[in-house]
Design a protein around this motif. Sequence first.
Motif, PDB file in Angstrom:
ATOM      1  N   LEU A   4     -27.280 -40.913 -23.692  1.00  0.00           N
ATOM      2  CA  LEU A   4     -26.396 -42.034 -23.360  1.00  0.00           C
ATOM      3  C   LEU A   4     -25.903 -42.760 -24.600  1.00  0.00           C
ATOM      4  O   LEU A   4     -24.764 -43.232 -24.648  1.00  0.00           O
ATOM      5  CB  LEU A   4     -27.124 -43.007 -22.430  1.00  0.00           C
ATOM      6  N   ILE A   5     -26.754 -42.854 -25.607  1.00  0.00           N
ATOM      7  CA  ILE A   5     -26.385 -43.600 -26.814  1.00  0.00           C
ATOM      8  C   ILE A   5     -25.569 -42.750 -27.784  1.00  0.00           C
ATOM      9  O   ILE A   5     -24.580 -43.224 -28.369  1.00  0.00           O
ATOM     10  CB  ILE A   5     -27.657 -44.124 -27.522  1.00  0.00           C
ATOM     11  N   LEU A   6     -25.958 -41.482 -27.950  1.00  0.00           N
ATOM     12  CA  LEU A   6     -25.375 -40.671 -29.021  1.00  0.00           C
ATOM     13  C   LEU A   6     -24.235 -39.753 -28.590  1.00  0.00           C
ATOM     14  O   LEU A   6     -23.383 -39.410 -29.407  1.00  0.00           O
ATOM     15  CB  LEU A   6     -26.479 -39.813 -29.670  1.00  0.00           C
ATOM     16  N   SER A   7     -24.215 -39.335 -27.317  1.00  0.00           N
ATOM     17  CA  SER A   7     -23.189 -38.367 -26.910  1.00  0.00           C
ATOM     18  C   SER A   7     -21.752 -38.875 -27.099  1.00  0.00           C
ATOM     19  O   SER A   7     -20.883 -38.086 -27.501  1.00  0.00           O
ATOM     20  CB  SER A   7     -23.416 -37.917 -25.464  1.00  0.00           C
ATOM     21  N   PRO A   8     -21.450 -40.172 -26.832  1.00  0.00           N
ATOM     22  CA  PRO A   8     -20.072 -40.621 -27.073  1.00  0.00           C
ATOM     23  C   PRO A   8     -19.669 -40.568 -28.544  1.00  0.00           C
ATOM     24  O   PRO A   8     -18.483 -40.605 -28.868  1.00  0.00           O
ATOM     25  CB  PRO A   8     -20.084 -42.078 -26.569  1.00  0.00           C
ATOM     26  N   ILE A   9     -20.679 -40.471 -29.420  1.00  0.00           N
ATOM     27  CA  ILE A   9     -20.406 -40.401 -30.855  1.00  0.00           C
ATOM     28  C   ILE A   9     -20.323 -38.950 -31.323  1.00  0.00           C
ATOM     29  O   ILE A   9     -19.371 -38.540 -31.996  1.00  0.00           O
ATOM     30  CB  ILE A   9     -21.502 -41.139 -31.657  1.00  0.00           C
ATOM     31  N   LEU A  10     -21.325 -38.149 -30.941  1.00  0.00           N
ATOM     32  CA  LEU A  10     -21.472 -36.815 -31.520  1.00  0.00           C
ATOM     33  C   LEU A  10     -20.624 -35.741 -30.847  1.00  0.00           C
ATOM     34  O   LEU A  10     -20.163 -34.816 -31.510  1.00  0.00           O
ATOM     35  CB  LEU A  10     -22.952 -36.405 -31.481  1.00  0.00           C
ATOM     36  N   ILE A  11     -20.422 -35.847 -29.535  1.00  0.00           N
ATOM     37  CA  ILE A  11     -19.609 -34.812 -28.851  1.00  0.00           C
ATOM     38  C   ILE A  11     -18.173 -34.807 -29.393  1.00  0.00           C
ATOM     39  O   ILE A  11     -17.645 -33.735 -29.742  1.00  0.00           O
ATOM     40  CB  ILE A  11     -19.624 -35.013 -27.320  1.00  0.00           C
ATOM     41  N   PRO A  12     -17.503 -35.971 -29.499  1.00  0.00           N
ATOM     42  CA  PRO A  12     -16.155 -35.955 -30.098  1.00  0.00           C
ATOM     43  C   PRO A  12     -16.151 -35.467 -31.541  1.00  0.00           C
ATOM     44  O   PRO A  12     -15.203 -34.800 -31.973  1.00  0.00           O
ATOM     45  CB  PRO A  12     -15.715 -37.429 -30.021  1.00  0.00           C
ATOM     46  N   ALA A  13     -17.213 -35.796 -32.283  1.00  0.00           N
ATOM     47  CA  ALA A  13     -17.287 -35.345 -33.676  1.00  0.00           C
ATOM     48  C   ALA A  13     -17.370 -33.827 -33.750  1.00  0.00           C
ATOM     49  O   ALA A  13     -16.705 -33.194 -34.585  1.00  0.00           O
ATOM     50  CB  ALA A  13     -18.505 -35.972 -34.365  1.00  0.00           C
ATOM     51  N   MET A  14     -18.157 -33.219 -32.869  1.00  0.00           N
ATOM     52  CA  MET A  14     -18.256 -31.759 -32.848  1.00  0.00           C
ATOM     53  C   MET A  14     -16.935 -31.127 -32.402  1.00  0.00           C
ATOM     54  O   MET A  14     -16.509 -30.096 -32.946  1.00  0.00           O
ATOM     55  CB  MET A  14     -19.408 -31.314 -31.941  1.00  0.00           C
TER      56      MET A  14
END
Length: 426
Positions: A333-343
Motif C-alpha cells: 500500500l505504501i510503496l506500490s504507487p511509487i515503485l510500479i510507475p518507476a518500473m
Amino acid sequence: MALVLIVFLVLLFTGLPLFVNLGLSSFLYLFISGESPVVAARNITQAANSFTMIAAPFFILMGNLMNTGGVTKKMFRFANVLVGTVPGGMGHANILSSALFAGMSGTAVADAGGLGNIEIQAMRDVGYDDDFSCAVTAASSVLGPIIPPSLPMVILCVTVGASVGRCFVGGLVPGILMGLALCCMVAFYAKKRNYPRNERPTLRIIWQAFKDAFFALLAPVILFAAIYGGVITTTEAAIVAALYSLIIGLFAYKDLKLKDLPKIFLSTCETTGVVLSIVMTASIFGHILTIAQVPQKITLLLTGIQNKVLFLILINVFLLFVGCFMEGTAAILILSPILIPAMQAMGVSETQACLIMILNLMIGVVTPPVGVVLYVTSNVSKVSANRVIRATMPFLIPLFIVLLIVTFVPPVTNFLPDLLFGASTP
C-alpha cells in the motif's frame, strides 16, 4: 515531511498496530501543513468503497471454510498419493498440496496455518526431521500469494489500478517455477539424508484419493473457467468461490457443521477488519506522500539510473530489505504507487512489475525478523522459532533464483496474460 517519516519509523518499532501508526503519522502531517481533515475523510471513504476490494473478505472466507471443512486433509492425501513414491516424497507432497491449496486460499499465512499442522505431523510420523518438515512447509507457503487467486495481488491491483485478471494469469508460470525449484531442494536433502519414500500406490488408491479431493480440485477450475470465459469478474469469482466452499463443506464432505459458521464468519470479519483498516489509513499516508511529491522524487531518482539491469537489481534489493521488516500488505500500500510507475518508466510491463513486487515481499514472510509465516509454522509445529528460521534459510536460495528469472525474463510473466488478454504496453 521528514518529521512525519521519523515519527512513522519510531512508531513502527514500538509494536503499535500498523493502521494506528499510519493514521497518526498522516494526521500529524495534515495538522502541520494545515490541510483540511475533509481530505482524509474523502481518501478513507474512497479506499473502502472499491468494488475490487470486495474480493478480499470473500477470499479470506473461502480459505477459512476450506480449512474447517476438511478440504486440506483430502488435498494433502491426494498430493501424497501422486508424488509420495519419489525420494523425499512427502516433502514433494507438501509443496504440491501448497500449490493446490494456493488456488483456493490466496495467502501464505492461510497455507501455513491451514495445511502446516497436517503436513508436519504426517512427515513426523514417517521419520522426517522436524527442521526439514517446518522448512518445507514455511517455504512452500510462499506459493499462496503467487498462484491465483492471490489476496496480496488483489490489494496491489486495487492500489495501482492494475488488471487483476492479467496479474492472476501472470502469476501462474512463476508459481509453477517456484514449486519446481523447491522440489529440487527437497530432492537434494532427500538424497543427502536418505529420506523415505512411499510404496507405489495401486490405481484403486489413486482413484479413491482423487475422488475424495475432487470437489476441492474443482474449485480453481471453476474460477478460472468463469473468469477467463468472461462469465464473471474477479470480484464476483471470490463470492462464487466462498459460496462453493460453503456448499461442498456442508453437503459434499459434510465435515463443516452449521455450528462452525459463526466462528468462521467472526474470524473472517476480524482478518478483513485488519486488512481494511490498513488499506484505509494507508490511503491517507499515500495522499500525503503525493502532496510532498515523494513518489515523483523517488521515480526521478530511480529513472536517473540508465542501466536497466542495475535499476532492477536495486529495486529487488530494496524490496527484499523492506520485506524483512514490514508486513507485506503495508509495504504494498505504501510503496506500490511509487515503485510500479518507476518500473514501468524503465520499460517493465505493469504485470511484470506487480509480480516482481509481490514475489519480493512474499519472500519477506519467510525472512526474519518479521517473517510471520516462520512464527505461524513454529506455532503449529511446536518447534522453536529459531530452529524454524535456521532450517528455512537454505530454502530461500531457490526462491531467489526464481525471483531473478521473473525479474530478467519478461515472457515468464507476460506470455500468458498477453495470450489471453492481448499485448500490453509498459
